[in-house]
Design a protein around this motif. Sequence first.
Motif, PDB file in Angstrom:
ATOM      1  N   GLY A 744      24.228  16.828  -6.812  1.00  0.00           N
ATOM      2  CA  GLY A 744      23.914  17.735  -7.904  1.00  0.00           C
ATOM      3  C   GLY A 744      23.292  17.004  -9.069  1.00  0.00           C
ATOM      4  N   LEU A 745      23.864  15.853  -9.451  1.00  0.00           N
ATOM      5  CA  LEU A 745      23.336  15.064 -10.555  1.00  0.00           C
ATOM      6  C   LEU A 745      23.325  13.598 -10.137  1.00  0.00           C
ATOM      7  CD1 LEU A 745      24.150  15.927 -14.209  1.00  0.00           C
ATOM      8  CD2 LEU A 745      23.403  13.661 -13.547  1.00  0.00           C
ATOM      9  N   HIS A 746      22.145  12.995 -10.129  1.00  0.00           N
ATOM     10  CA  HIS A 746      21.933  11.634  -9.643  1.00  0.00           C
ATOM     11  C   HIS A 746      21.461  10.790 -10.819  1.00  0.00           C
ATOM     12  CE1 HIS A 746      20.663   8.654  -6.536  1.00  0.00           C
ATOM     13  NE2 HIS A 746      19.731   8.374  -7.423  1.00  0.00           N
ATOM     14  N   VAL A 747      22.193   9.718 -11.158  1.00  0.00           N
ATOM     15  CA  VAL A 747      21.920   8.962 -12.378  1.00  0.00           C
ATOM     16  C   VAL A 747      21.652   7.500 -12.048  1.00  0.00           C
ATOM     17  CG1 VAL A 747      22.810   8.273 -14.627  1.00  0.00           C
ATOM     18  CG2 VAL A 747      23.375  10.530 -13.718  1.00  0.00           C
ATOM     19  N   LYS A 748      20.463   7.033 -12.444  1.00  0.00           N
ATOM     20  CA  LYS A 748      20.143   5.602 -12.494  1.00  0.00           C
ATOM     21  C   LYS A 748      19.546   5.361 -13.869  1.00  0.00           C
ATOM     22  CE  LYS A 748      19.265   4.083  -7.745  1.00  0.00           C
ATOM     23  NZ  LYS A 748      18.243   3.512  -6.844  1.00  0.00           N
ATOM     24  N   SER A 749      20.397   5.131 -14.846  1.00  0.00           N
ATOM     25  CA  SER A 749      19.950   5.180 -16.235  1.00  0.00           C
ATOM     26  C   SER A 749      20.153   3.852 -16.935  1.00  0.00           C
ATOM     27  CB  SER A 749      20.720   6.275 -16.980  1.00  0.00           C
ATOM     28  OG  SER A 749      20.406   6.272 -18.346  1.00  0.00           O
ATOM     29  N   SER A 750      19.246   3.555 -17.857  1.00  0.00           N
ATOM     30  CA  SER A 750      19.419   2.385 -18.719  1.00  0.00           C
ATOM     31  C   SER A 750      19.672   2.797 -20.158  1.00  0.00           C
ATOM     32  CB  SER A 750      18.158   1.511 -18.661  1.00  0.00           C
ATOM     33  OG  SER A 750      17.016   2.264 -19.050  1.00  0.00           O
ATOM     34  N   GLU A 751      19.861   4.097 -20.403  1.00  0.00           N
ATOM     35  CA  GLU A 751      20.108   4.610 -21.742  1.00  0.00           C
ATOM     36  C   GLU A 751      21.378   5.461 -21.732  1.00  0.00           C
ATOM     37  OE1 GLU A 751      18.196   3.685 -24.160  1.00  0.00           O
ATOM     38  OE2 GLU A 751      16.591   2.759 -22.976  1.00  0.00           O
ATOM     39  N   VAL A 752      21.846   5.779 -22.930  1.00  0.00           N
ATOM     40  CA  VAL A 752      23.015   6.639 -23.068  1.00  0.00           C
ATOM     41  C   VAL A 752      22.656   8.043 -22.577  1.00  0.00           C
ATOM     42  CG1 VAL A 752      24.673   7.619 -24.685  1.00  0.00           C
ATOM     43  CG2 VAL A 752      23.821   5.288 -25.025  1.00  0.00           C
ATOM     44  N   LEU A 753      23.596   8.662 -21.861  1.00  0.00           N
ATOM     45  CA  LEU A 753      23.366   9.998 -21.304  1.00  0.00           C
ATOM     46  C   LEU A 753      24.642  10.813 -21.442  1.00  0.00           C
ATOM     47  CD1 LEU A 753      21.663  12.026 -19.581  1.00  0.00           C
ATOM     48  CD2 LEU A 753      22.615  10.899 -17.559  1.00  0.00           C
ATOM     49  N   ASN A 754      24.509  12.056 -21.912  1.00  0.00           N
ATOM     50  CA  ASN A 754      25.644  12.966 -22.019  1.00  0.00           C
ATOM     51  C   ASN A 754      25.492  14.092 -21.005  1.00  0.00           C
ATOM     52  OD1 ASN A 754      26.782  11.524 -24.086  1.00  0.00           O
ATOM     53  ND2 ASN A 754      26.074  12.869 -25.719  1.00  0.00           N
ATOM     54  N   ILE A 755      26.524  14.283 -20.192  1.00  0.00           N
ATOM     55  CA  ILE A 755      26.563  15.348 -19.185  1.00  0.00           C
ATOM     56  C   ILE A 755      27.764  16.211 -19.525  1.00  0.00           C
ATOM     57  CG2 ILE A 755      26.729  15.865 -16.727  1.00  0.00           C
ATOM     58  CD1 ILE A 755      25.683  12.924 -16.269  1.00  0.00           C
ATOM     59  N   ILE A 756      27.513  17.382 -20.091  1.00  0.00           N
ATOM     60  CA  ILE A 756      28.587  18.143 -20.719  1.00  0.00           C
ATOM     61  C   ILE A 756      28.563  19.600 -20.246  1.00  0.00           C
ATOM     62  CG2 ILE A 756      29.489  18.964 -22.934  1.00  0.00           C
ATOM     63  CD1 ILE A 756      28.294  16.481 -24.215  1.00  0.00           C
ATOM     64  N   LEU A 771      24.698   5.674 -10.209  1.00  0.00           N
ATOM     65  CA  LEU A 771      24.405   4.460  -9.435  1.00  0.00           C
ATOM     66  C   LEU A 771      23.963   3.309 -10.322  1.00  0.00           C
ATOM     67  CD1 LEU A 771      22.509   6.086  -6.442  1.00  0.00           C
ATOM     68  CD2 LEU A 771      24.952   5.789  -6.796  1.00  0.00           C
ATOM     69  N   GLN A 772      23.517   3.634 -11.532  1.00  0.00           N
ATOM     70  CA  GLN A 772      23.132   2.592 -12.478  1.00  0.00           C
ATOM     71  C   GLN A 772      23.306   3.158 -13.871  1.00  0.00           C
ATOM     72  OE1 GLN A 772      19.325   0.727 -11.794  1.00  0.00           O
ATOM     73  NE2 GLN A 772      19.068   0.235 -13.961  1.00  0.00           N
ATOM     74  N   SER A 773      24.032   2.440 -14.724  1.00  0.00           N
ATOM     75  CA  SER A 773      24.285   2.926 -16.076  1.00  0.00           C
ATOM     76  C   SER A 773      24.667   1.743 -16.950  1.00  0.00           C
ATOM     77  CB  SER A 773      25.398   3.986 -16.073  1.00  0.00           C
ATOM     78  OG  SER A 773      25.673   4.433 -17.376  1.00  0.00           O
ATOM     79  N   ARG A 778      28.341   9.665 -20.416  1.00  0.00           N
ATOM     80  CA  ARG A 778      29.507  10.484 -20.763  1.00  0.00           C
ATOM     81  C   ARG A 778      29.467  11.768 -19.944  1.00  0.00           C
ATOM     82  NH1 ARG A 778      30.497  14.145 -25.478  1.00  0.00           N
ATOM     83  NH2 ARG A 778      32.755  14.352 -25.675  1.00  0.00           N
ATOM     84  N   ILE A 779      30.512  11.958 -19.144  1.00  0.00           N
ATOM     85  CA  ILE A 779      30.620  13.139 -18.279  1.00  0.00           C
ATOM     86  C   ILE A 779      31.849  13.904 -18.752  1.00  0.00           C
ATOM     87  CG2 ILE A 779      30.820  13.953 -15.904  1.00  0.00           C
ATOM     88  CD1 ILE A 779      29.694  11.221 -15.013  1.00  0.00           C
TER      89      ILE A 779
END
Length: 960
Positions: A744-756, A771-773, A778-779
């Motif tokens: 549903g939500l796939h994350v390979k991030s190098s920045e701050v991310l909010n999943i709310i 997979l990368q953070s 924030r979930i």
Amino acid sequence: MEVSVLPVELWQLIFSYLHLPDLGRCSLVCRAWRELVLSLDRTRWRQLCLSCLQDRHPNWPNHPSVEPLSWREAFKQHYLASKTWSKTTQDLDSSNCLSLFRRRKGWRQLCVGMGGEFGSLRAALAAASPYDRLVLLPGVHEEQNEVLLKVPVEVVGQGKLGDVALLASIDQHCPTARLSNVVFMPARFTSLLYKTTSGYVQFDNCNFESGQLQIHAPGTCQVKFCAFSQSSIHLRSVALCILEHCEFTGSENASVTVEGCPSSDCNWACKHLAVLAKSCTASMQEPDPASCPMAKWDDWRESLLRPVRTCKIVGGEERSSFLSAAGAHALVGSAQEDTQFGENLPAAKEEEEYPALYSNSSDSDVRSDDEEDAQAAYKVPCQAHSLSHTLADVTDSKLQSNRLHALQRDLNLKSLEQELQQDKEAQSLANSLQGCIIRQCLFRDGKGGVFIYSRGQAKVEGSIFRDLTYAVRCIQNSKVIMLRNDIHHCKASGIFLRLLAGGLIADNNIHSNCEAGVDIRKGANPLVLCNKIHSGLRSGIVVAGNGKGIIRSNQICGNKEAGIYILYKGNPAVSGNHIFQGLAAGIAVNENGRGQITGNIICENQWGGADIRHGGDPILRNNLISCGYSDGVVVGEHGKGLIEGNIIYGNKGCGVWMMSSSLPHLINNQISHNSIYGVAVFCHKDNAGDYPPGQGGSESFREEREGAGAENDADSEEEYPAARHPISVALVELNSINHNGAAGLHVKSSEVLNIIANVIHANGDGGVAVLQSSQLTRIANNSISCNSRGGVLVEADCQVELRGNGIYENSSHGIVSKGEGVIAENDIIGNHRCGLQLLQAADMKVTKNRIQSFRDYGIALFDEAKGLVQENLIFQGRSKKSILRPILNAEDCIIQNNMLLTFKKRFDMECMLTNPPARPHLEGGAPVSCTVAAGQRVSSITTRVDGGCHNHGSIFCTIL
């Protein structure tokens, strides 16, 4: 004689032999005879009309093979053309009764030429009286000096059109004049063919070769059934003039130039022209459906209300239907690597190292009836949480289908008549009669069609523009009204609007142009309504350089680049359009472009339905983005924007693909039935220097680049709804992400991310995969349920905060973490494997969670996992397993003050998630977001096709 004495057919045969005066007399006998005369339209009236050798076909030049609606009416217009030019002010204002006693003007017919009374036109004019007719005999008439027209006369060529050629430059100084059936050619000393600065001139059935007409206010003109070969008309501040049924070919510049604001100083003819313009509405000839380029698109429009096509959720080798073989192979391999939820660990290894893990597990994947009954007995009710109403909607497939159909009906294209009824400004523009009115003309094989500048005004209706450099160019506060024209095969854009130009562009067929169909820049602000813009070699509509405009109810399809391309602070309002089957993105917003994009259907495009990059900051709201061959929405490097309330459905790529350097606010969207991820976040950088073949940027935006930073755009800032607070963190909030082919939500991030506060349900892989953070993800307050694998996966070296989520009934583990962070105050209930697994070098603080697993451990720690596990409430399942402690580094893992509950009765189960109630909790409404403008930079065309979506990024996400 009574009509009934003879058959009607015999009466028609008799009447067909009568001449024009006799037909007129017969029509006055009685009503029955009048009806008989009118019934001869396709026979006698047609014969009379075509027998006038000096008159062209009524539908010339656009449809000469199509018969007019009435031959009698066409003949009447040709006949009256020789009368109206002499209706001076006194004639127009006098009463009908006095006209019975008015003496007719005395006029003579003077013959000019070999065998005539006068040898030259100049000599005939010297002897002419007002309203005389000068007949030019067949031959070439040449004047060595400029001819002054001081008295109102009619100059008519004898014979067929082309028999009389006039080489002269005429300057009119009289109130009115008419010229007919003459070929005008330039004199040796000038290219000016005709000029008037005060009077009215009427041209009928003339040819103009290699010269120019100049009409200056208060002068005016009416030009009908004329051909211009390498010739043009220049109109300066003319209050009102009419060009009808004219052909313009081979122009070296614009064929018609309109300069200056329409003058308030009107001559006697303006009232006559206004009446004529109102009464002679252009008759729109319907094209042959077989040859109409839009026929196949009209079939698509009808298909919108048919049952919705659900894109097949593909996996493994089947993905090769939209990827290359190598890309598909890499995609599948990467998917297996990136989605290692707990069950992907080799079973033999797990059983060997952790023998207690599967000691009581069934060896069969097929559960027995007894096991299902037992699981039902241990089931903790968890449906009554704050997002349960959204979850109920996504699990009801019939309800979802009904909503899609209702949305499609609501977004059905409006006709121009409906738009004009609702929009008074558009209605006023469509009915305006000022400046130059151009109807049923043909512009072909030249440089330009119509050029309007310096506050000029023009209305172009029912005309054809083809094989030109451009069709219409409108600049410098000018206004153009374009209705029901056909604009195609231009070497540049079809319609240009620049420098605060405006107007109405409605119900046109704009196709097969080498650049944009409509190009809006530098503050231009037109209404673009109900057009068909298709089959272009570049974009359908471009809005750049602070361009604005309202773009509504258009069909935009089959263009090689973006259907609508917004960049360099372009800020249009785009609503109610159907944008489909494009060979690139549906809508691309780039280079600080903006725009309010609402209520559109964006379907079946090859690349992203909406593509936002490099400072693009639109509002994308309440659109249907479906059945694309790549991703639904792409937010590339430094993209921004509010993406709210959209249905993103059935795309073959991801629902939403975004880079971690982007700052979108993704809120309240329904993202479902996409073939890969629902939402994917990547940190992979674009290859900014790579151009796909044939996309090397031939269209120059240099003028916008130079002016974008220097212009004071205060007005634009005020109009743009930037009242929403700038946000500094990408936000995925209150979305329904369900039934997608992968996570549903796939994350390979190098920045701050909010999943709310999202509902992440029934996806084909896990619910959330981080997979990368390298920075905190924030979930919080999400409902993550019934996904085909685990609820949440956190890979090594990832920083995650999981707080306030409800993670229910997923097919594998509730949470698997190998990273760092906090897991607090979550409800992890009813998952088919462990509630929570910490693997490898995980370092998590696990506190105040409520955890239950039917067949497995509530919490399991393996390898070198460490952290703090305390104050958790664990509901014991059938397996009686609670916490599996690590063996190697027990001193680094603190497990304390956890509570284990065992239930005796079903009533105990039903009461457990009541204080507090089942999570997530959304007290006080939806969370408030905040964000910030990213850096600006000039973009180039980028492409990303290697390796597929799982490895690097969006499938075929190439933008301009």
